[in-house]
Design a protein around this motif. Sequence first.
Motif, PDB file in Angstrom:
ATOM      1  N   PHE A 125       0.808  -1.218   0.000  1.00 42.39           N
ATOM      2  CA  PHE A 125       0.000   0.000   0.000  1.00 42.39           C
ATOM      3  C   PHE A 125       0.850   1.281   0.000  1.00 42.39           C
ATOM      4  N   LEU A 126       2.055   1.240  -0.521  1.00 42.58           N
ATOM      5  CA  LEU A 126       2.948   2.404  -0.537  1.00 42.58           C
ATOM      6  C   LEU A 126       3.453   2.747   0.863  1.00 42.58           C
ATOM      7  N   TYR A 127       4.411   3.664   0.926  1.00 41.37           N
ATOM      8  CA  TYR A 127       4.978   4.174   2.180  1.00 41.37           C
ATOM      9  C   TYR A 127       5.466   3.026   3.076  1.00 41.37           C
ATOM     10  N   ALA A 172      -1.642  -0.559   6.424  1.00 40.88           N
ATOM     11  CA  ALA A 172      -2.301   0.452   5.591  1.00 40.88           C
ATOM     12  C   ALA A 172      -3.304   1.247   6.414  1.00 40.88           C
ATOM     13  N   ALA A 173      -4.072   0.565   7.264  1.00 37.96           N
ATOM     14  CA  ALA A 173      -5.046   1.253   8.117  1.00 37.96           C
ATOM     15  C   ALA A 173      -4.351   2.236   9.050  1.00 37.96           C
ATOM     16  N   ARG A 174      -3.222   1.832   9.593  1.00 38.35           N
ATOM     17  CA  ARG A 174      -2.483   2.731  10.495  1.00 38.35           C
ATOM     18  C   ARG A 174      -1.888   3.901   9.718  1.00 38.35           C
ATOM     19  N   THR A 175      -1.403   3.613   8.503  1.00 35.97           N
ATOM     20  CA  THR A 175      -0.734   4.646   7.716  1.00 35.97           C
ATOM     21  C   THR A 175      -1.703   5.719   7.236  1.00 35.97           C
ATOM     22  N   TYR A 176      -2.834   5.326   6.692  1.00 31.75           N
ATOM     23  CA  TYR A 176      -3.743   6.293   6.056  1.00 31.75           C
ATOM     24  C   TYR A 176      -4.864   6.789   6.970  1.00 31.75           C
ATOM     25  N   SER A 185     -12.568   1.574   4.124  1.00 32.88           N
ATOM     26  CA  SER A 185     -12.335   0.274   3.488  1.00 32.88           C
ATOM     27  C   SER A 185     -12.365   0.403   1.974  1.00 32.88           C
ATOM     28  N   ALA A 186     -13.346   1.152   1.464  1.00 33.46           N
ATOM     29  CA  ALA A 186     -13.453   1.341   0.013  1.00 33.46           C
ATOM     30  C   ALA A 186     -12.257   2.114  -0.528  1.00 33.46           C
ATOM     31  N   THR A 187     -11.735   3.057   0.250  1.00 33.53           N
ATOM     32  CA  THR A 187     -10.557   3.824  -0.187  1.00 33.53           C
ATOM     33  C   THR A 187      -9.349   2.908  -0.340  1.00 33.53           C
ATOM     34  N   LEU A 188      -9.118   2.032   0.650  1.00 31.80           N
ATOM     35  CA  LEU A 188      -7.964   1.140   0.584  1.00 31.80           C
ATOM     36  C   LEU A 188      -8.120   0.106  -0.530  1.00 31.80           C
ATOM     37  N   VAL A 189      -9.281  -0.456  -0.671  1.00 29.55           N
ATOM     38  CA  VAL A 189      -9.499  -1.428  -1.742  1.00 29.55           C
ATOM     39  C   VAL A 189      -9.345  -0.743  -3.103  1.00 29.55           C
ATOM     40  N   GLY A 190      -9.766   0.511  -3.195  1.00 26.11           N
ATOM     41  CA  GLY A 190      -9.597   1.248  -4.441  1.00 26.11           C
ATOM     42  C   GLY A 190      -8.152   1.432  -4.829  1.00 26.11           C
ATOM     43  N   MET A 191      -7.255   1.506  -3.852  1.00 23.76           N
ATOM     44  CA  MET A 191      -5.831   1.666  -4.148  1.00 23.76           C
ATOM     45  C   MET A 191      -5.237   0.450  -4.833  1.00 23.76           C
ATOM     46  N   LEU A 192      -5.848  -0.708  -4.675  1.00 19.63           N
ATOM     47  CA  LEU A 192      -5.257  -1.942  -5.200  1.00 19.63           C
ATOM     48  C   LEU A 192      -5.137  -1.919  -6.716  1.00 19.63           C
ATOM     49  N   LYS A 193      -5.971  -1.138  -7.392  1.00 14.21           N
ATOM     50  CA  LYS A 193      -5.903  -1.069  -8.856  1.00 14.21           C
ATOM     51  C   LYS A 193      -4.617  -0.408  -9.317  1.00 14.21           C
ATOM     52  N   ALA A 194      -4.179   0.649  -8.597  1.00  8.99           N
ATOM     53  CA  ALA A 194      -2.928   1.360  -8.919  1.00  8.99           C
ATOM     54  C   ALA A 194      -2.576   2.234  -7.726  1.00  8.99           C
ATOM     55  N   ASN A 195      -1.651   1.760  -6.925  1.00  6.15           N
ATOM     56  CA  ASN A 195      -1.329   2.440  -5.664  1.00  6.15           C
ATOM     57  C   ASN A 195      -1.014   3.921  -5.830  1.00  6.15           C
ATOM     58  N   GLN A 242       4.156   4.741   8.920  1.00  9.39           N
ATOM     59  CA  GLN A 242       4.600   3.797   9.937  1.00  9.39           C
ATOM     60  C   GLN A 242       6.046   3.389   9.667  1.00  9.39           C
ATOM     61  N   THR A 243       6.874   3.566  10.646  1.00  8.49           N
ATOM     62  CA  THR A 243       8.273   3.165  10.509  1.00  8.49           C
ATOM     63  C   THR A 243       8.547   1.997  11.436  1.00  8.49           C
ATOM     64  N   GLU A 244       9.285   1.062  10.925  1.00  6.68           N
ATOM     65  CA  GLU A 244       9.667  -0.093  11.734  1.00  6.68           C
ATOM     66  C   GLU A 244      10.751   0.350  12.712  1.00  6.68           C
ATOM     67  N   PRO A 245      10.499   0.284  14.016  1.00  5.59           N
ATOM     68  CA  PRO A 245      11.521   0.735  14.967  1.00  5.59           C
ATOM     69  C   PRO A 245      12.773  -0.126  14.854  1.00  5.59           C
ATOM     70  N   PRO A 246      13.940   0.491  14.805  1.00  2.00           N
ATOM     71  CA  PRO A 246      15.175  -0.302  14.692  1.00  2.00           C
ATOM     72  C   PRO A 246      15.413  -1.102  15.958  1.00  2.00           C
ATOM     73  N   GLY A 247      16.086  -2.219  15.806  1.00  2.76           N
ATOM     74  CA  GLY A 247      16.416  -3.045  16.955  1.00  2.76           C
ATOM     75  C   GLY A 247      17.576  -2.455  17.740  1.00  2.76           C
ATOM     76  N   ALA A 248      18.077  -3.232  18.689  1.00  2.75           N
ATOM     77  CA  ALA A 248      19.138  -2.742  19.566  1.00  2.75           C
ATOM     78  C   ALA A 248      20.470  -2.624  18.840  1.00  2.75           C
TER      79      ALA A 248
END
Length: 684
Positions: free
Chosen positions: A158-160, A168-172, A185-195, A244-250
Amino acid sequence: MALSALSALFLVFAFALVRSTPALGDIRKARNDRPAVILSADGEILDELKPANREWVPLGRISPYVVAALIATEDRRFYDHHGIDWKRIAAAAVHTLSGDRQGGSTITQQLARNLYPDDIGRAPTLTRKLREAITAFKIEAVYSKDQILETYLNTVPFLYNAYGVEMAARTYFSKSADRLDILESATLVGMLKANSTYNPVLNPERALQRRNTVLGQMNKYGRLGPDAYTRLKRQPLHVDFAPQTEPPGAAPHFSAQLRKWLIAWADRNGYNLYADGLVVRTTIDFRLQTMATQALGWQTNQLQWIANQAWNERTGCWPGNDLFQTFMRQTPDYSAARKAGQSDRDAIRNLASNSNYVRALCRSKAQVQAGFVAIDPRSGDIKAWVGSPDFSAEPFDHVQQARRQPGSTFKPFVYGAAFADGARPGDTIMDRNVAIPLPGSAIWRPTDAEPPTERPMTLRDALAFSRNRITAQLMQREGPAKVARLAQAMGVRESPLEPVPSLALGTSPVTLREMVSAYATIANRGAYVEPRMVTRIEDQHGKVLTEFPSAAPVRALPAEAALTLVDVMRDVVTRGTGSDIRTRFGIRTDVAGKTGTTQDNADSWFILMHPQLVAGAWVGFDDGRVTLGSYWSQGARSALPMVGAFYDMALRARAIDPGARFSPEKRPPPPARARPHRFLFWRF
């Protein structure tokens, strides 16, 4: 007859493709989101090797509106087919022949492409479509319909850097997937055609139109009433964007290097790092890693304050500074201004008037960088690894990737070669100006901050006070080629070393990891042990799959010469350039080390040896033309405090033994002398 032969050939071709598609066993693993876990030596989690920024959630924790929108839009007969919707394919073919190209892929076919992009590909060819169809049939044979939906919704991008509907829910919308309403829900499903085309952040109008198309499909196929559809399609597009960024490990830089090695290991041994639940036990000591991170952060924060004073919009970062003008000319903004017809002078003046541009460029160039690594000299185990002050902002690794001139930290290799040849710490060389001839009639004249005394100086004092003139003369006696070979044998095994006289002062770029590994050889009485990152790998049930013992030690420097070198380098921290280890940090244990600063002040080094742990730090800037000046760029002032703070914490925590010694209380006897040379003089 011809038709029968053609059909037979097609069947043979299709059967051949079956073997080139993912096996059923691989497909069963695709739903297993059990990434390899990287553990420290003391059992703490350092990282998880996830294939993407994704959090897998079961279908029951995904809003039913998402499922309804997905099926109505992408595959309305999803529950009626076995991977291929023949009716849809026929309809798509008719539309395509009439000039209105349409897709006929089911959700299962799309899942096949998402899971196996390399095996299937995306080219619009018959071969690709057949591979996709075969894989879809296999997926339907292994998974239930709900499992297919769950897998699809957890793997679609879903980009980003957001993969799966939860991220995707957390991001948008800044919420979890189970709380998505029908519009979201319709917005996210709509992205699947072309992000990118239907990105609600960058293209809100297109995203709104596509959302309403999805709502229309839900209305058309009975998943949304007409009144609700009429009301909902008038609603504006509400986005609450929060990447959303993946927190780096130690130990993120360590993990990044380890991932490369693990991928190759897994490929050779038939394991999946992202699905098999492997447990990778490393050599990192979690306590020492935490201490190293704290020490590096503390020191770089101090140095950044100094850098900010020297490099701001009123001092270093202003158009009157020729170097900053050079930086400006290297930016895309400058290139765009010149392409637009502006002269160099006008482009510089206009860019300089943009305070945001100047501030951003200044910040990027004047960001203090550092690297730190610690190795157990007895086993080669890497105990701590910090590649930069902030992995998220600077993932470039200044331990393994950066090659910088080591300056005076290279000098111990010269003295080690001399001690191996029979020289003694008390041997002397005249402290005088020298001129060393180079190929092509060039002359090299090494200098020191202090004027020559014109008196004999012992090798012990020359190394303790880091005298360039003495070291250069000693290099002439030993020979650059011999010193280069010794450094390589001791641990500088990846970076090329140019065997020239100035190598004595560290002119050939090397990595911090190589230098600390070589110093570990000194601490290990001259025996090189290849650095180790992993001790063993287990499966998810704790069964040991393979173990990685320490490498066998290889003699690089005679033991007596190594002990003599350690003894001389004790003086560096007792009364020489590294004396702050004793006076400022109060470290009284048996340690030895060396400072290093390059001639242009671009690189600051300090490496300290303890019988159980050797640690080193490099400090500088990514652009070597930026410095902290002649005072703060010295290794004793930039890199040493980082190492000193680390050892202070490690000793207080008893992570290393304060009573450990390199040798008995009595200093080691001098090695046998190859020839008498109490006073050494060279004239050039």
